[in-house]
Write an enzyme that holds these catalytic residues in place. Structure first.
Site, PDB file in Angstrom:
ATOM      1  N   ARG A  68       0.452  -1.445   0.195  1.00 35.98           N
ATOM      2  CA  ARG A  68      -0.193   0.158  -0.210  1.00 35.98           C
ATOM      3  C   ARG A  68       1.076   1.323  -0.058  1.00 35.98           C
ATOM      4  O   ARG A  68       0.550   2.576  -0.399  1.00 35.98           O
ATOM      5  CB  ARG A  68      -1.114  -0.152   1.441  1.00 35.98           C
ATOM      6  CG  ARG A  68      -1.880  -1.315   1.005  1.00 35.98           C
ATOM      7  CD  ARG A  68      -2.566  -0.777   2.159  1.00 35.98           C
ATOM      8  NE  ARG A  68      -4.426  -1.929   2.198  1.00 35.98           N
ATOM      9  CZ  ARG A  68      -5.096  -1.470   2.902  1.00 35.98           C
ATOM     10  NH1 ARG A  68      -5.261  -0.268   3.657  1.00 35.98           N
ATOM     11  NH2 ARG A  68      -5.900  -2.154   3.298  1.00 35.98           N
ATOM     12  N   ASP A 111     -14.663  11.134   8.661  1.00 41.15           N
ATOM     13  CA  ASP A 111     -14.149  10.042   7.875  1.00 41.15           C
ATOM     14  C   ASP A 111     -12.237  11.038   8.202  1.00 41.15           C
ATOM     15  O   ASP A 111     -12.454  11.712   8.561  1.00 41.15           O
ATOM     16  CB  ASP A 111     -13.637   9.680   7.061  1.00 41.15           C
ATOM     17  CG  ASP A 111     -13.131   8.204   7.416  1.00 41.15           C
ATOM     18  OD1 ASP A 111     -14.224   6.548   7.849  1.00 41.15           O
ATOM     19  OD2 ASP A 111     -12.188   7.981   7.637  1.00 41.15           O
TER      20      ASP A 111
HETATM   21  C1  LIG Z   1     -14.138  -0.769   6.881  1.00 47.24           C
HETATM   22  S1  LIG Z   1     -14.766   1.812   7.316  1.00 47.24           S
HETATM   23  C2  LIG Z   1     -16.286   1.667   7.395  1.00 47.24           C
HETATM   24  C3  LIG Z   1     -17.292   2.311   6.952  1.00 47.24           C
HETATM   25  C4  LIG Z   1     -18.722   1.829   7.734  1.00 47.24           C
HETATM   26  N1  LIG Z   1     -19.069   2.316   8.562  1.00 47.24           N
HETATM   27  C5  LIG Z   1     -19.327   0.861   7.240  1.00 47.24           C
HETATM   28  O1  LIG Z   1     -19.477  -0.092   8.063  1.00 47.24           O
HETATM   29  O2  LIG Z   1     -19.294   0.273   6.232  1.00 47.24           O
HETATM   30  C6  LIG Z   1     -13.696   2.137   8.245  1.00 47.24           C
HETATM   31  C7  LIG Z   1     -13.650   3.956   8.083  1.00 47.24           C
HETATM   32  O3  LIG Z   1     -12.806   3.893   9.276  1.00 47.24           O
HETATM   33  C8  LIG Z   1     -11.982   5.051   9.421  1.00 47.24           C
HETATM   34  N2  LIG Z   1     -11.145   5.580  10.546  1.00 47.24           N
HETATM   35  C9  LIG Z   1      -9.881   4.844  10.283  1.00 47.24           C
HETATM   36  N3  LIG Z   1      -9.671   5.154  11.595  1.00 47.24           N
HETATM   37  C10 LIG Z   1     -10.337   6.450  11.678  1.00 47.24           C
HETATM   38  C11 LIG Z   1     -10.230   7.323  13.361  1.00 47.24           C
HETATM   39  N4  LIG Z   1      -9.030   7.582  13.877  1.00 47.24           N
HETATM   40  N5  LIG Z   1     -10.563   8.309  12.970  1.00 47.24           N
HETATM   41  C12 LIG Z   1     -11.783   8.326  12.484  1.00 47.24           C
HETATM   42  N6  LIG Z   1     -12.145   8.052  11.671  1.00 47.24           N
HETATM   43  C13 LIG Z   1     -11.338   6.737  11.048  1.00 47.24           C
HETATM   44  C14 LIG Z   1     -11.191   4.610   8.074  1.00 47.24           C
HETATM   45  O4  LIG Z   1     -10.830   5.378   7.420  1.00 47.24           O
HETATM   46  C15 LIG Z   1     -12.988   4.315   7.328  1.00 47.24           C
HETATM   47  O5  LIG Z   1     -13.226   4.694   6.280  1.00 47.24           O
END
Ligand SMILES: C[S@@+](CC[C@H](N)C(=O)[O-])C[C@H]1O[C@@H](n2cnc3c(N)ncnc32)[C@H](O)[C@@H]1O
Length: 281
Positions: A41, A149
Site C-alpha cells: 500500500r 472520517d
Molecule cells: C471499513 S470503513 C467503515 C465504513 C462504514 N462505517 C461501514 O461500516 O460500512 C472504516 C473507516 O474508518 C475510518 N477510520 C479509521 N481510523 C479512524 C479514526 N481514528 N478516526 C476517524 N475515522 C477513522 C477509515 O478511514 C475508514 O473509512
C-alpha cells in the site's frame, strides 16, 4: 546500494516507525503479519515522492515536513470497504427511532445522526434515504446527519455522492430512481445523490482520537467497522466519549464483529446485536 537502485522492501525498523506513527495519529494497530500488505500500500507513496527506500520514507513521514504525508499514510493504511445498507438491521432500528421522534420533530425539536468513520459515504446516504422514506418533510425539520472520517480522500468522495453502478448494490430500483440522478461514467452508469439527499448530510474530516468539536447530543451514532482496527485501550477510551455524545435515550451502533466489553460497567446496556443504549438509572 549503487546509485539509482531502489529497495522498496519494508524493513523491520521502518515498519516499527510507521506502525508507531499510525497508532499515535489514528489509533490503527498494525501487526507485523500485515507487513507485506503495508509495504504494497505504501510503495506508490515512495515512488510518488521519489524516495529510494522505506528508511527514507519513515524518516520523512515522521519529520516536521511530513505533515501532509502523514495524512496520505493514514489514507493508504485505512480500510475503506463499505456499502449501502450494510448490516441493514441498524437501518430498521433507525426507522423505529424516526417514527418515535416524529412528534418532537414536528414540534421543532432537533434530531441528529452521526456516521463516525463514514468512509465513502454509503452509510450516511443510507441513513438519509431511511429518514426521507419515513419523513418526506425531513428538510423542513431540524434533522441532520453528520458524517466524518479521518481520511480526507474518502470525505471528498462522499461529499460528491457519485457512485458507479457496481457500488449501488443494496439500493433498490425504487430508491435509486427517487434519490439518485443517473448519468454516464467512463464504462458504466453513475448515480449521483440528489440535492434533497445530500442536503441532509454534512461531511467533515474528523479523527476520532482527536477532540470532537460537535455541540449537542446525537440520537443515533453509527460507528461501524471502525474500532475493529483499534486496540482494546483505544476502544475503551472511545466508549465514554460516545456515551457523552448520545442523548440519554440514544442508540450506538457498532459493526458486526465489534463489541463493548462489560457494557454496564461503562454506562451502556445492550439493545440487540451490536446495538447499545445509555443505561437509565
Ligand atoms: C471499513 S470503513 C467503515 C465504513 C462504514 N462505517 C461501514 O461500516 O460500512 C472504516 C473507516 O474508518 C475510518 N477510520 C479509521 N481510523 C479512524 C479514526 N481514528 N478516526 C476517524 N475515522 C477513522 C477509515 O478511514 C475508514 O473509512
Amino acid at each position: 546500494m549503487s546509485a539509482g537502485v531502489c529497495d522498496l522492501t519494508l524493513d523491520p525498523k521502518s515498519f516499527r516507525t510507521i506502525a508507531d506513527l499510525a497508532y499515535r495519529e489514528s489509533g490503527l494497530t498494525l501487526v507485523e503479519e500485515k507487513a507485506s500488505m503495508i509495504q504494497s500500500r505504501l510503495r506508490p507513496r515512495l515512488r510518488m515522492l521519489g524516495l529510494r527506500d522505506f528508511a527514507q520514507y519513515s524518516a520523512f513521514v515522521g519529520s516536521d515536513a511530513g505533515t501532509d504525508e502523514r495524512k496520505q499514510l493514514i489514507s493508504a493504511l485505512t480500510t475503506n470497504v463499505t456499502h449501502f445498507f450494510r448490516e441493514n438491521h441498524h437501518f430498521k432500528t433507525l426507522e423505529k427511532v424516526i417514527d418515535a421522534r416524529l412528534p418532537e420533530l414536528r414540534a421543532g425539536k432537533r434530531m441528529r445522526i452521526w456516521s463516525a468513520g463514514c468512509s465513502n459515504g454509503q452509510e450516511a446516504y443510507s441513513a438519509a434515504m431511511t429518514l426521507l422514506e419515513r419523513c418526506p418533510k425531513a428538510a423542513e425539520y431540524d434533522l441532520r446527519i453528520l458524517a466524518t472520517d479521518i481520511d480526507p480522500q474518502v470525505v471528498s468522495f462522499a461529499r460528491r455522492g457519485s457512485y458507479a453502478a457496481r457500488l449501488m448494490d443494496g439500493v433498490s430500483e425504487t430508491l435509486r430512481k427517487t434519490y439518485f440522478d443517473r448519468g454516464t461514467g467512463g464504462q458504466e452508469p453513475m448515480f449521483t445523490a440528489k440535492p434533497e439527499l445530500k442536503n441532509l448530510i454534512h461531511f467533515n474530516e474528523l479523527n476520532l482520537l482527536a477532540p470532537w468539536p460537535m455541540r449537542g447530543s446525537f440520537d443515533v451514532i453509527f460507528c461501524r467497522n471502525v474500532v475493529i482496527y483499534f486496540d482494546l485501550a483505544t476502544q475503551t477510551g472511545l466508549w465514554p466519549r460516545f456515551l457523552k455524545a448520545l442523548r440519554p435515550d440514544g442508540h450506538l451502533f457498532l459493526g458486526h464483529s465489534e463489541r463493548i466489553a462489560a457494557p454496564e460497567s461503562l454506562g451502556f446496556c445492550t439493545d440487540g446485536p451490536t446495538s447499545y443504549r445509555p443505561l437509565t438509572s
